[in-house]
Write an enzyme that holds these catalytic residues in place. Structure first.
Site, short mmCIF file in Angstrom:
data_model
loop_
_atom_site.label_atom_id
_atom_site.label_comp_id
_atom_site.label_asym_id
_atom_site.label_seq_id
_atom_site.Cartn_x
_atom_site.Cartn_y
_atom_site.Cartn_z
CE LYS A 167 -4.17 1.83 0.15
NZ LYS A 167 -5.06 1.78 -1.03
CG ASP A 169 -6.58 -0.64 -2.92
OD1 ASP A 169 -5.48 -0.93 -3.43
OD2 ASP A 169 -6.94 0.54 -2.74
CG ASP A 214 -4.32 -13.18 8.45
OD1 ASP A 214 -4.93 -14.18 8.04
OD2 ASP A 214 -4.42 -12.75 9.61
CG ASP A 250 -7.87 -16.46 5.53
OD1 ASP A 250 -7.15 -17.46 5.35
OD2 ASP A 250 -8.08 -15.97 6.65
#
Length: 257
Positions: free
Chosen positions: A188, A220, A244, A248
């Site tokens: 980011k 994003d 993380d 997922d």
């Protein structure tokens, strides 16, 4: 060989029990001897000892040839004090063993494509590896509570050193050399100073791997691209928290974590 078993909580117990059956079958077939040492972690450790990561567990893991971990946590321990939550055991064992590199492969074969919530044409050909930094970043930074401009506030600190970024970057580039030789670094950098250092360091390490292509993607955008066209990714390298979340999300491309 010696394997420390950490079943933990919930489905973790079932997972480890099943894995031991497979290990025993392999040992019998190939003439190996496996010694198991079952230890406590997470909620089970809290119930038995009052802490999520007993010293006996760390000692066993450090002397083992391998550690097999199930899972930690569950509704039973949702309201325990923050300093002894089951997840503290998970973070603690990673730190104690120096497990800074987490490899998360996502591969969709024709045999499991029907399990994906995405259309077959979206997931077809997906074969990516997420290389997640595991012992740094916001999960291990300074945290606390204090009085601020608007009253009580909490803070968690995102922190990365050059060394931590260098070693995870090299792990990603080494992995890419064994695959399709492409690395996408997720950050980011348009907002975070840690991400700007991350990007600078990754590109410097990339010079050691002229046969591997490297590019950057904001986190994003990466979250969208994983759903839009997951097959575009080969090796993804990213920080602890971003890894993380994205891993997922990526797991659901296959229909199961």
């Amino acid at each position: 060989m010696k394997i420390t078993l950490l079943p933990g909580d919930g489905i973790g117990v079932e997972i480890v029990d099943a894995a031991v059956e497979v290990l025993d079958a392999a040992a019998k077939k190939f003439g190996m001897t496996i010694e198991y040492d079952k230890q406590l972690i997470g909620g089970a450790a809290i119930d038995a000892t009052g802490v999520p990561l007993p010293e006996a567990t760390i000692a066993s893991a450090k002397t083992a040839d391998a550690v097999l971990l199930g899972a930690v946590g569950g509704p039973k321990w949702d309201n325990v004090a923050p300093e002894i939550r089951p997840e503290k055991g998970l973070l603690g064992i990673r730190k104690a063993l120096g497990l800074y590199c987490n490899l998360r492969p996502i591969k969709v074969s024709r045999f499991v494509a029907h399990l994906s919530p995405l259309k077959n044409e979206r997931v077809s050909g997906t074969d990516l590896l997420i290389v997640r930094e595991l012992t740094g970043g916001i999960y291990f930074g300074e945290r606390g509570r204090r009085e601020g401009q608007y009253g009580a506030e909490a803070y968690d600190t995102e922190r990365y050193s050059v060394m931590e970024i260098e070693r995870i970057a090299r792990a990603a580039f080494d992995a890419a050399r064994k695959r399709r030789k492409n690395v996408i670094s997720i950050d980011k950098a348009n907002v975070l100073e840690t991400s700007r250092l991350w990007r600078e360091t990754v590109h410097r390490i990339a010079q050691e791997y002229p046969d591997v292509t490297v590019s950057d993607m904001l986190v994003d955008n990466a979250a969208m691209q994983l759903v839009r066209r997951p097959s575009q990714f080969d090796v993804v390298v990213t920080s602890n928290m971003f890894g993380d979340i994205l891993s997922d999300e990526a797991s659901q491309i296959t229909g199961s974590i």
